[in-house]
Structure formats: structure tokens, C-alpha cells
Design an enzyme around this catalytic site. Structure first.
Site, PDB file in Angstrom:
ATOM      1  N   ASP A  11       6.893 -16.844 -10.756  1.00 55.46           N
ATOM      2  CA  ASP A  11       6.389 -16.384 -12.050  1.00 55.46           C
ATOM      3  C   ASP A  11       5.635 -15.094 -11.785  1.00 55.46           C
ATOM      4  O   ASP A  11       4.534 -15.110 -11.247  1.00 55.46           O
ATOM      5  CB  ASP A  11       5.474 -17.442 -12.673  1.00 55.46           C
ATOM      6  CG  ASP A  11       4.801 -16.938 -13.945  1.00 55.46           C
ATOM      7  OD1 ASP A  11       5.268 -15.932 -14.508  1.00 55.46           O
ATOM      8  OD2 ASP A  11       3.803 -17.554 -14.365  1.00 55.46           O
ATOM      9  N   LYS A  73       3.474  -5.536 -15.497  1.00 55.09           N
ATOM     10  CA  LYS A  73       4.572  -6.242 -16.157  1.00 55.09           C
ATOM     11  C   LYS A  73       4.730  -5.811 -17.618  1.00 55.09           C
ATOM     12  O   LYS A  73       5.836  -5.816 -18.153  1.00 55.09           O
ATOM     13  CB  LYS A  73       4.316  -7.749 -16.071  1.00 55.09           C
ATOM     14  CG  LYS A  73       5.397  -8.615 -16.678  1.00 55.09           C
ATOM     15  CD  LYS A  73       5.031 -10.071 -16.491  1.00 55.09           C
ATOM     16  CE  LYS A  73       5.953 -10.977 -17.239  1.00 55.09           C
ATOM     17  NZ  LYS A  73       5.544 -12.380 -17.125  1.00 55.09           N
ATOM     18  N   GLU A 174      10.598 -17.532 -19.381  1.00 54.13           N
ATOM     19  CA  GLU A 174       9.402 -18.281 -19.018  1.00 54.13           C
ATOM     20  C   GLU A 174       9.238 -19.589 -19.799  1.00 54.13           C
ATOM     21  O   GLU A 174       8.964 -20.634 -19.197  1.00 54.13           O
ATOM     22  CB  GLU A 174       8.173 -17.384 -19.162  1.00 54.13           C
ATOM     23  CG  GLU A 174       8.127 -16.309 -18.088  1.00 54.13           C
ATOM     24  CD  GLU A 174       7.128 -15.211 -18.368  1.00 54.13           C
ATOM     25  OE1 GLU A 174       6.446 -15.279 -19.413  1.00 54.13           O
ATOM     26  OE2 GLU A 174       7.023 -14.274 -17.553  1.00 54.13           O
ATOM     27  N   ASP A 196       4.256 -19.787 -25.034  1.00 49.24           N
ATOM     28  CA  ASP A 196       3.774 -19.202 -23.784  1.00 49.24           C
ATOM     29  C   ASP A 196       2.982 -17.934 -24.100  1.00 49.24           C
ATOM     30  O   ASP A 196       3.549 -16.892 -24.396  1.00 49.24           O
ATOM     31  CB  ASP A 196       4.972 -18.876 -22.885  1.00 49.24           C
ATOM     32  CG  ASP A 196       4.548 -18.335 -21.516  1.00 49.24           C
ATOM     33  OD1 ASP A 196       3.343 -18.113 -21.313  1.00 49.24           O
ATOM     34  OD2 ASP A 196       5.431 -18.131 -20.657  1.00 49.24           O
TER      35      ASP A 196
END
Length: 613
Positions: A11, A73, A174, A196
């Protein structure tokens, strides 16, 4: 693939990156080499040009803000000219510049690095953690991304894996990974929703789980909604209050801005468990005209934070409503609501979710580790270790082609299960047209220019005819990896042209090869530096012990019965150690250690013998 080859799930989060594996049939988080499960996604270059990753990078961020990169990210796969990047430039303490292809580069260590290069540094650290865990090389991984990442962002993530020396077996969403971890080893049948909310992105997925089959029904999200936005609201509040009192804008001071970010994050975390948090930043800045340093002191309450960020919580609920509508499911029809990501610890988010679904969300998963665990489970399944698990994912955004008037004709709508194929027939828009340009687009906007251009190609040599009489058949194919292939055929003549869409991360193949070679050389140099450092520490320790042993031997009558050449040999070994101590030669240092060790054994043996006498 060898059965014993280590497989990992990663992750690559915005605030924390985690690596996991499956051992003895159970998914487990791999601790890093310091024994901590979570690694901050922070990369830095120190004053002596050393690369720092994780906690050690975060600790020096305040004193080295321009060389410390966080939240990469959120920037990966984006265009420099995009409004998200331009908005981010106002609050980032490090420098972001435009690349050759309107991609963005981050200035660090005197170089302009692509975001995949920055992400690769984190991946290399996680790879090293896994290799320390397994005791052998790790080369294959499943990496997760936000569900709403487009092709460019997914390709950039795969490029980061290549640079880090990892073959990315699959990119998975995810929330899907979280659902895999939630359902692993359980008898789960029914529809679940996964929300999420992490450090940089928000995703919602609705899945149908039945007897080991995880079928994604709908997915959606916002790749620019996450904990960073809550932090920024706190920073703005602190900056406004300080400016109102002192007339100074702290955002113009990079070190002050980094201190504000650190304080904002701590206050946000504290307010998940207490009602108020005290922010105290002494000597935050000095007035331009001179004078005493100024201090920042403020008290932020939970109510104030919720007021500052109420619209962000509303966006979470709004996106959730939209995705459930696309899935054709009412909140009451869901078997479970699973919260994932560190931001779901925030009381206001839990309250908003509870109010919308009218039920308590599931608390049976670790919000920050569950995504990596799900990725590890998928890697395990891809290796053939779990033949009962089947994942059916969807394309997160619609795919289509540009048509006359600047519009888009959708060929594959979002939330279509992959792999899939679809065909549409188009006609020429001009009289006697000999060439048609096919522009492949991704996105939901009806206007072509507002969507992401994945690629384009031309079908030439069409027969001459009035407009509308030549029909072009366009076929889209998407495989399980999410790779898009598009072909076009003149239905009259059979003439065909095709393209495999490989979204660009802003790096050409030549650049990627160069960067991979540079990374290999850096790792070799870093490994040599570490070996040299270890050997020098060993050499210094042995030298001290030899000097102590020589001193004791000289105090014994007759040197304690040592051979006549023992002391001269030891002194020669010490002199040799001094000469090679700073040499960049592991072999020479190793030899010097061996010489000192031999002398030490002889000297200590003599000392013990003399003591008995």
C-alpha cells in the site's frame, strides 16, 4: 513463478506506506527494520546528500523543508498545468517544476526528479524491509492505488515499481484490496461498501461477495480529497490568525510552513480523542525589519475543526451517495460498511457515515493496514496459492473517442467489469475523407477536451465517398491488467489500424532505463558505503581492544610470556589499520580486521596465562 518465491502486497499510501505478505495461510504486516509497522511516506536528501526515507526523513523535515518530499502520491501521473497541481503549489514547501511533457518534476538534491522516482525510493525501502524479513531477494509485488486513479496515474505507479526493481504483478484498487482482507477466511455473502479515506485520496467501492468471488459493482472517488486537506484547513486557520495579529504571512517562510504542517497534523490527530488541542510554535519567525522573534500560540477545538472542514465531510457523503446510486443499491441493503484509511478515525467522519447508513460501520479491520493485507492476499492468489479466490474488478472511468463538435462518444462506461470488449460504429464527417484520427479518451465529461487523452492514431486510405457513407468500426479491449487496446476498421474495405494504449507517466522508455540504471548504481554505492561504515566500526573496536591488551601485557613480568615478535606484530597491525582505516576498500578493511583479531587472540591468551602464574 517459483512456488517459494516471496510475494508481497504494498500500500503506497500518502501518509503511510505498508508492506504485507501471506505466511502459513495468514496475511501479516511485515515490520520494517526498526520494528515499526508503519513507514511515513516521506523522502528527503540530507545536508550531506544522503537519501532518507520514512521516519528518519520526517524527523528532519522542519530543518530541511525544501529537500523533504511528502504527499507525492497526490501528484503522481498528473499534469503540471492541472488545477490540482497549481493549487498544491501554494502550500508545498518543496519546489515543483514542469517537465518536458507537462508532467511535473520535484526539485530535490539539486536535481529535478519525476514523481515515479520519488515513489520508487519508498518502494525500495519497503522492498528492503521485505528482504530483511524473508532473508532473500524480493522481486514481485501487487501494488494498490486509489480506485479512481486514471491510466496515467496507474502507469506512473507501475513505472515506480520498475525503478525500484519490482515486477508489479497487478495494480488493484485500494477499497477492493480492503474488501479482500475483510472477507479472507470468513463466510461472507452479500454486498458491502468500502469507504477509504486516507492521507490524500478518497474512494468508495461497492462489492458483491459470494463464496470467494469478489465482484466490484461500482467504484468512484476523488483523488484529491484526504487528510492533507484537513491539515491544510488547519494551516490556513493558523496562518490567518497569525497574520491578523502580526501582519505577516507565514506561508512565505518555507521552514515556518513545514512547522505549521507538522503542528496541524498533530492537532488533527489529537482532536480524534480530545476536545481541544494547543498549538505552540515558539520563534516561528522574525519580523522583516528586525526585532524580537515572534511566537505562535493557538487553541483549536474539535468543534472548530469540524466547522473548518464541514464541506470536506459533505464531499465524502456526496461521493458515497453517487457511487451507491451507480451500483443501484440502497444503504439499508448493504451487509456491511467498512471504513479504511487513517482519516476514518476522525469522529466527524464516523458520525457522517453512521448518519448516512444508519448503522455502525465495521470496526473489525485495521484501517491503515488492511489495504496492504488485501494486496498480499491478491499476490497469494496470483501465485496459485488460493484457487478459490476470484477478483472481478471494474474500469473506474469511462472510455470513448472524440467525435465531431468536440464531444465524446462513450464506448465502455465506467464500472464495467474487466476484462471486457465493446464495439461502436462511426461514420466520416467530411466529404471524400481519406483519413480518420481516432482520439482515445478517459473520463466522464461530455466535452472531449475536459477528459484525459490516453492516445491517438490514424486510419488512412479510406475510400472516397460523401460524408456519412464510410463506416468506421472502433473496438475497445481491456484486459484484467487494465491495459486498453483500440482498433479501427473500415467496414467497406476491411482496412484496419490499432493501438495499445500505454498511458505515459511523463517518462520515455529511454528515461526509464536511464533512471533504473542510476538507481542500481545508487543502491550499489549505498550498500558499499554501509559495508565500509560497518567495517570501520569493527576496525576501530578491534584497535581499541588491541591497545588495551598491549598495555596489560607490558605490565606483566616478561611481557606475560609472549613470543618475542608478538608485540611488534601487534604494533604493526595497529599501524596498518591506521593507514587503511579511511580507504574505500572493503577487502583492505576486512584484512586489517583479521590481522588485529589474530593479534588480540594472542595477547589475551598471554594475559590469561600470566594471570594464572
Amino acid at each position: 513463478m517459483a512456488e517459494s518465491e516471496p510475494l508481497i502486497g504494498i500500500d503506497l499510501g500518502t501518509t503511510n506506506s505498508i508492506v504485507a505478505t501471506v505466511q502459513d495461510g495468514q496475511p501479516v504486516v511485515i515490520k520494517n527494520r526498526t520494528g515499526v509497522a508503519l513507514t511515513p511516506s516521506v523522502v528527503a536528501v540530507s545536508k550531506n546528500a544522503k537519501r532518507l526515507v520514512g521516519s528518519i526523513a520526517k524527523r528532519q523535515a522542519i530543518t530541511n523543508p525544501q529537500e523533504t518530499v511528502y504527499a507525492a502520491k497526490r501528484l503522481i501521473g498528473r499534469k503540471f498545468s492541472s488545477h490540482e497541481v497549481q493549487d498544491a503549489l501554494r502550500s508545498l514547501p518543496y519546489a515543483v517544476v514542469a517537465g518536458q511533457h507537462d508532467d511535473l518534476r520535484i526539485r530535490m538534491g539539486g536535481r529535478d526528479l519525476s514523481v515515479p522516482e520519488i515513489s520508487a525510493m519508498i518502494l525500495q525501502e519497503l522492498k528492503a524491509d521485505a528482504e530483511a524479513h524473508f532473508g532473500r531477494p524480493v522481486t514481485k509485488a501487487v501494488v494498490t492505488v486509489p480506485a479512481y486513479f486514471n491510466d496515467a496515474q496507474r502507469q506512473a505507479t507501475k513505472d515506480a515499481g520498475r525503478i525500484a526493481g519490482l515486477e508489479v504483478l497487478r495494480i488493484i484498487n485500494e477499497p477492493t484490496a480492503a474488501a479482500l482482507a475483510y472477507g479472507f477466511g470468513r463466510t461472507v455473502n452479500g454486498r458491502v461498501a468500502v469507504l477509504d479515506l486516507g492521507g490524500g485520496t478518497f474512494d468508495v467501492s461497492v462489492l458483491e461477495i459470494s463464496q470467494g468471488v469478489f465482484d466490484v459493482v461500482a467504484t468512484g472517488g476523488d483523488t484529491y480529497l484526504g487528510g492533507e486537506d484537513w491539515d491544510n484547513r488547519i494551516i490556513e486557520w493558523l496562518v490567518f490568525g497569525f497574520a491578523k495579529e502580526h501582519g505577516l504571512d507565514l506561508r512565505k517562510d518555507r521552514m515556518a510552513l513545514q512547522r505549521l504542517k507538522d503542528a496541524a497534523e498533530k492537532a488533527k490527530v489529537e482532536l480524534s480523542s480530545v476536545r481541544e488541542s494547543h498549538v505552540n510554535l515558539p520563534f516561528i519567525c522574525t519580523p522583516p525589519g528586525g526585532g524580537a522573534a515572534l511566537h505562535l500560540q493557538a487553541t483549536l477545538t474539535r468543534d472548530k475543526l469540524e466547522d473548518l472542514t464541514s464541506d470536506l465531510a459533505e464531499r465524502v457523503v456526496g461521493i458515497t451517495t453517487e457511487v451507491l446510486g451507480e451500483a443501484g443499491v440502497r444503504p439499508s441493503e448493504l451487509k456491511e460498511v467498512i471504513l479504511v484509511g487513517g482519516m476514518t478515525r476522525m469522529p466527524k467522519i464516523v458520525e457522517a457515515v453512521r448518519g448516512y447508513f444508519r448503522r455502525e460501520p465495521c470496526k473489525g479491520v485495521h484501517p491503515e493496514e488492511v489495504v496492504a493485507l488485501g494486496a498480499a492476499i491478491q499476490a497469494h492468489a496470483l501465485a496459485g496459492q488460493d484457487s478459490e479466490l476470484l477478483l472481478l474488478d471494474v474500469t473506474p472511468q469511462s472510455l470513448g473517442v472524440a467525435i465531431a463538435g468536440g464531444y465524446v462518444r462513450r464506448v465502455i462506461p465506467k464500472n464495467t467489469t474487466v476484462p471486457t470488449s465493446a464495439t461502436e460504429v462511426f461514420a466520416t464527417s467530411k466529404d471524400f475523407q481519406r483519413t480518420v484520427k481516432i482520439m482515445v479518451l478517459q473520463g466522464e465529461h461530455e466535452m472531449a477536451q475536459a477528459n484525459e487523452l490516453l492516445g491517438e492514431f490514424a486510419l488512412t486510405g479510406l475510400r472516397e465517398a460523401p460524408r456519412g457513407q464510410v463506416e468506421i468500426e472502433v473496438t475497445f479491449d481491456i484486459n484484467a491488467e487494465g491495459i486498453v487496446s483500440v482498433s479501427a476498421k473500415d467496414r467497406g474495405t476491411g482496412l484496419r489500424q490499432s493501438i495499445t494504449v500505454t498511458a505515459s507517466s511523463g517518462l520515455t522508455e529511454e528515461e526509464l532505463k536511464r533512471i533504473i540504471e542510476e538507481q542500481r548504481e545508487y543502491l550499489l554505492a549505498a550498500r558499499l558505503s554501509e559495508e565500509l561504515k560497518t567495517k570501520r566500526v569493527e576496525l576501530d573496536s578491534l584497535a581499541r581492544d588491541v591497545v588495551d591488551a598491549l598495555t596489560r601485557a607490558r605490565l606483566l613480568p616478561g611481557g606475560g610470556g609472549l613470543a618475542a615478535d608478538a608485540m611488534p606484530r601487534a604494533e604493526q597491525a595497529l599501524e596498518h589499520a591506521r593507514r587503511v582505516r579511511d580507504a574505500e576498500d572493503v577487502a583492505a578493511l576486512t584484512r586489517a580486521c583479521e590481522l588485529l583479531s589474530g593479534c588480540l587472540t594472542q595477547l589475551r591468551g598471554s594475559a590469561q596465562s600470566g594471570a594464572r602464574r
